[in-house]
Design an enzyme around this catalytic site. Structure first.
Site, short mmCIF file in Angstrom:
data_model
loop_
_atom_site.label_atom_id
_atom_site.label_comp_id
_atom_site.label_asym_id
_atom_site.label_seq_id
_atom_site.Cartn_x
_atom_site.Cartn_y
_atom_site.Cartn_z
N LYS A 116 0.82 -1.21 0.00
CA LYS A 116 0.00 0.00 0.00
C LYS A 116 0.85 1.25 0.00
O LYS A 116 0.47 2.27 -0.58
CB LYS A 116 -0.97 -0.01 1.18
CG LYS A 116 -2.04 -1.09 1.02
CD LYS A 116 -3.35 -0.76 1.69
CE LYS A 116 -4.39 -1.80 1.24
NZ LYS A 116 -5.65 -1.71 1.95
N LYS A 198 -3.90 -10.94 -6.19
CA LYS A 198 -5.23 -11.17 -5.63
C LYS A 198 -6.26 -10.20 -6.21
O LYS A 198 -5.91 -9.07 -6.59
CB LYS A 198 -5.21 -11.13 -4.10
CG LYS A 198 -5.21 -9.75 -3.49
CD LYS A 198 -5.70 -9.83 -2.02
CE LYS A 198 -5.93 -8.43 -1.49
NZ LYS A 198 -6.63 -8.35 -0.23
N LYS A 201 -10.75 -5.02 -4.07
CA LYS A 201 -11.83 -4.08 -4.35
C LYS A 201 -11.30 -2.73 -4.80
O LYS A 201 -12.03 -1.95 -5.37
CB LYS A 201 -12.79 -3.97 -3.16
CG LYS A 201 -12.22 -3.52 -1.84
CD LYS A 201 -13.37 -3.24 -0.87
CE LYS A 201 -13.34 -4.10 0.37
NZ LYS A 201 -12.27 -3.72 1.33
P1 ATP Z 1 -8.58 -3.27 -0.48
O1 ATP Z 1 -8.43 -3.49 -1.95
O2 ATP Z 1 -9.39 -2.04 -0.12
O3 ATP Z 1 -7.32 -3.41 0.30
P2 ATP Z 1 -9.55 -5.96 -0.21
O4 ATP Z 1 -10.41 -6.30 -1.37
O5 ATP Z 1 -8.19 -6.54 -0.18
O6 ATP Z 1 -9.51 -4.39 0.03
P3 ATP Z 1 -10.18 -6.23 2.58
O7 ATP Z 1 -11.18 -5.30 3.14
O8 ATP Z 1 -8.75 -5.95 2.84
O9 ATP Z 1 -10.40 -6.39 1.03
O10 ATP Z 1 -10.48 -7.71 3.03
C1 ATP Z 1 -11.68 -8.17 3.54
C2 ATP Z 1 -11.65 -9.66 3.68
O11 ATP Z 1 -11.72 -10.28 2.41
C3 ATP Z 1 -10.38 -10.21 4.34
O12 ATP Z 1 -10.73 -11.31 5.17
C4 ATP Z 1 -9.57 -10.68 3.18
O13 ATP Z 1 -8.67 -11.71 3.55
C5 ATP Z 1 -10.64 -11.19 2.23
N1 ATP Z 1 -10.21 -11.09 0.85
C6 ATP Z 1 -9.90 -9.95 0.21
N2 ATP Z 1 -9.56 -10.20 -1.06
C7 ATP Z 1 -9.63 -11.56 -1.22
C8 ATP Z 1 -9.39 -12.45 -2.32
N3 ATP Z 1 -9.00 -11.99 -3.49
N4 ATP Z 1 -9.57 -13.76 -2.13
C9 ATP Z 1 -9.98 -14.22 -0.92
N5 ATP Z 1 -10.23 -13.45 0.14
C10 ATP Z 1 -10.06 -12.13 0.01
#
Ligand code: ATP
Ligand code: LTN
Length: 334
Positions: A116, A198, A201
């Site tokens: 980040k 990964k 969002k």
């Molecule tokens: P950002 O992009 O804003 O960092 P993010 O999509 O990575 O967000 P988080 O809010 O950080 O999402 O994560 C919320 C939950 O979803 C956490 O438990 C994280 O491990 C899970 N998660 C996020 N992305 C994935 C993915 N691609 N596959 C499986 N689990 C995920």
């Protein structure tokens, strides 16, 4: 099961944008499956979300949308405590104490911080660095036993345990040590455009992520455009990250194993396969979207759930916080 004796489960998602199918499979869907077995706390981590810049009106909207989504996915507010993190002051308060027991070097080594910080080079703020400490505070306040998260959060869980052990060693037994609960299938859904990363969002490329809010045509189109390879075998292997990711997604949404999915698509072409994945995902999303929309039309109901949740959470959190304040030697009157 006796409520008072059941183990505590804690998890949260940041209201930092539209949720993806990765968030659903890696996090929220498992929460629903676990809510009967534990005393569950599910938070909307808005304090975490502001570690990267948010537009205030959007943050507020995403927070409410996320609450509606939790419930639409099957999180039952009658059986779980569902609340907004910033509504419970103990999170920020405990995080401050824990900050004084966490080393800068440890935080600089966190993978998510490095990622980040590189992505938001103009805004490498103290909150971004202390993000895992706040997450430790979230978890430790509720004397949590189990934390269901996707695999990308494992490092943060380990640091939460380290901080708890450090505090307990210095001040005596205060925090319970949490365990991660990381489901194998779907623990990491990859980007559709770059299957080595990964799905996230906050990805700038809208075709990389399938959002829970995407309509059927959009879902199908995104899967049709998913990056695969020039071979034509529908099998999971390290050399075929794109196809493997699609098989994982299919299995997770269909409720079958990857081996069963491979068998189902043996001899088929990529076109048919991608269409089947898209249709399967869209079928699961449709009822969730309808229910979320229905809930969002009833703001009074949502606000009531969240305010009750915050009250219940604050009650539990306060107990731990006061214990901590006493142990570190804060004056609280005679
Ligand atoms: P950002 O992009 O804003 O960092 P993010 O999509 O990575 O967000 P988080 O809010 O950080 O999402 O994560 C919320 C939950 O979803 C956490 O438990 C994280 O491990 C899970 N998660 C996020 N992305 C994935 C993915 N691609 N596959 C499986 N689990 C995920
Ligand atoms: N950082 C987490 C969200 C989160 C969380 C938590 C998860 C904030 N606090 C406590 C589990 C327990 C993420 O998933 N990005």
């Amino acid at each position: 099961m006796e409520e008072a004796q059941s183990k505590v489960l804690y998890s949260a998602v940041q209201p930092s944008g539209n949720l993806t199918i990765g968030n659903y499979v890696g996090a929220i869907r498992n929460w629903v499956a676990l809510q009967g077995q534990f005393t569950c706390f599910y938070a909307i981590a808005d304090l975490h979300a502001i570690t990267v810049r948010q537009v205030p009106a959007e943050l507020r909207r995403h927070t409410l949308e996320l609450a509606a989504l939790y419930i639409a996915c099957g999180v039952d507010p009658a059986r779980c405590t569902l609340y907004v993190q910033s509504n419970v002051p103990a999170h920020a308060e405990l995080a401050w104490v824990l900050n004084t027991m966490t080393y800068v070097g440890e935080m600089e080594r966190m993978t998510q911080f490095k990622d980040k910080a590189a992505k938001h080079a103009e805004n490498v703020n103290m909150g971004l660095m202390a993000y895992p400490v706040l997450m430790a505070a979230d978890i430790l306040l509720y004397q949590t036993d189990v934390v269901p998260v996707g695999i990308d959060q494992r490092q943060h869980l380990e640091i939460a345990r380290d901080i708890a052990v450090r505090f307990n060693n210095r001040y005596g037994e205060t925090f319970r040590l949490p365990e991660g609960y990381i489901v194998k299938e779907g623990a990491k859904i990859a980007s559709l455009q770059d299957p080595l990363h990964k799905m996230s969002k906050s990805d700038e490329n809208p075709n990389a992520s399938v959002y829970l809010s995407d309509d059927r045509d959009t879902v199908i189109r995104k899967f049709r455009r998913a990056v695969t390879d020039s071979d034509n075998a529908i099998v999971a292997s390290e050399q075929k990250p794109g196809v493997t990711n699609l098989l994982n997604i299919y299995a997770a949404f269909r409720g079958c194993t990857v081996a069963e999915a491979e068998k189902e698509f043996a001899g088929k072409g990529y076109g048919d396969f991608k269409l089947a994945v898209g249709e399967t995902v869209a079928d699961v999303l449709a009822p969730i979207q309808a229910e979320q929309k229905r809930l969002l039309a009833d703001k009074a109901y949502l606000s009531d759930i969240l305010s009750r949740g915050a009250q219940a959470a604050a009650h539990t959190a306060r107990r731990t916080l006061l214990k901590v304040y006493r142990k570190v030697g804060f004056y609280r009157g005679e």
